[in-house]
Design a protein around this motif. Structure first.
Motif, PDB file in Angstrom:
ATOM      1  N   THR A  16       5.186  -2.787   6.380  1.00  0.00           N
ATOM      2  CA  THR A  16       6.070  -2.230   5.365  1.00  0.00           C
ATOM      3  C   THR A  16       6.737  -3.309   4.515  1.00  0.00           C
ATOM      4  O   THR A  16       7.334  -2.999   3.506  1.00  0.00           O
ATOM      5  N   ARG A  52       4.105   0.397  13.175  1.00  0.00           N
ATOM      6  CA  ARG A  52       3.408   0.326  14.463  1.00  0.00           C
ATOM      7  C   ARG A  52       2.362   1.426  14.603  1.00  0.00           C
ATOM      8  O   ARG A  52       1.265   1.190  15.107  1.00  0.00           O
ATOM      9  N   GLN A  53       2.703   2.632  14.180  1.00  0.00           N
ATOM     10  CA  GLN A  53       1.795   3.764  14.343  1.00  0.00           C
ATOM     11  C   GLN A  53       0.593   3.688  13.405  1.00  0.00           C
ATOM     12  O   GLN A  53      -0.514   4.044  13.786  1.00  0.00           O
ATOM     13  N   THR A  54       0.798   3.227  12.190  1.00  0.00           N
ATOM     14  CA  THR A  54      -0.285   3.225  11.212  1.00  0.00           C
ATOM     15  C   THR A  54      -1.011   1.891  11.120  1.00  0.00           C
ATOM     16  O   THR A  54      -2.130   1.830  10.640  1.00  0.00           O
ATOM     17  N   GLY A  55      -0.344   0.809  11.538  1.00  0.00           N
ATOM     18  CA  GLY A  55      -0.939  -0.514  11.391  1.00  0.00           C
ATOM     19  C   GLY A  55      -0.778  -1.071   9.987  1.00  0.00           C
ATOM     20  O   GLY A  55      -1.370  -2.089   9.640  1.00  0.00           O
ATOM     21  N   ILE A  56       0.014  -0.395   9.162  1.00  0.00           N
ATOM     22  CA  ILE A  56       0.259  -0.835   7.791  1.00  0.00           C
ATOM     23  C   ILE A  56       1.637  -1.479   7.732  1.00  0.00           C
ATOM     24  O   ILE A  56       2.635  -0.808   7.997  1.00  0.00           O
ATOM     25  N   PHE A  61       6.828   3.434  11.726  1.00  0.00           N
ATOM     26  CA  PHE A  61       5.720   3.739  10.817  1.00  0.00           C
ATOM     27  C   PHE A  61       4.688   2.611  10.841  1.00  0.00           C
ATOM     28  O   PHE A  61       3.479   2.865  10.927  1.00  0.00           O
TER      29      PHE A  61
END
Length: 52
Positions: A31, A25-29, A23
């Motif tokens: 965790t 890596r894909q969103t750049g947010i 998540f």
């Protein structure tokens, strides 16, 4: 008694750790709490001091 160098993580066993990594890596947010604070801090600093 614990065996040195051997540990068990239930989150890793269930795949939660991998899902959070994908998540992020894909969103750049990030965790993690520290990662999120670092990202927000960088955005604020850039918006204050890097005016174009």
């Amino acid at each position: 008694m614990k065996i040195p160098g051997l540990s068990f993580s239930w989150k890793r066993a269930l795949g939660i750790t991998q899902a959070k990594q994908q998540f992020a890596r894909q969103t750049g947010i990030p965790t993690s709490k520290d990662g999120l604070e670092r990202k927000i801090g960088n955005v604020i600093i850039k918006s204050l001091f890097c005016k174009r």
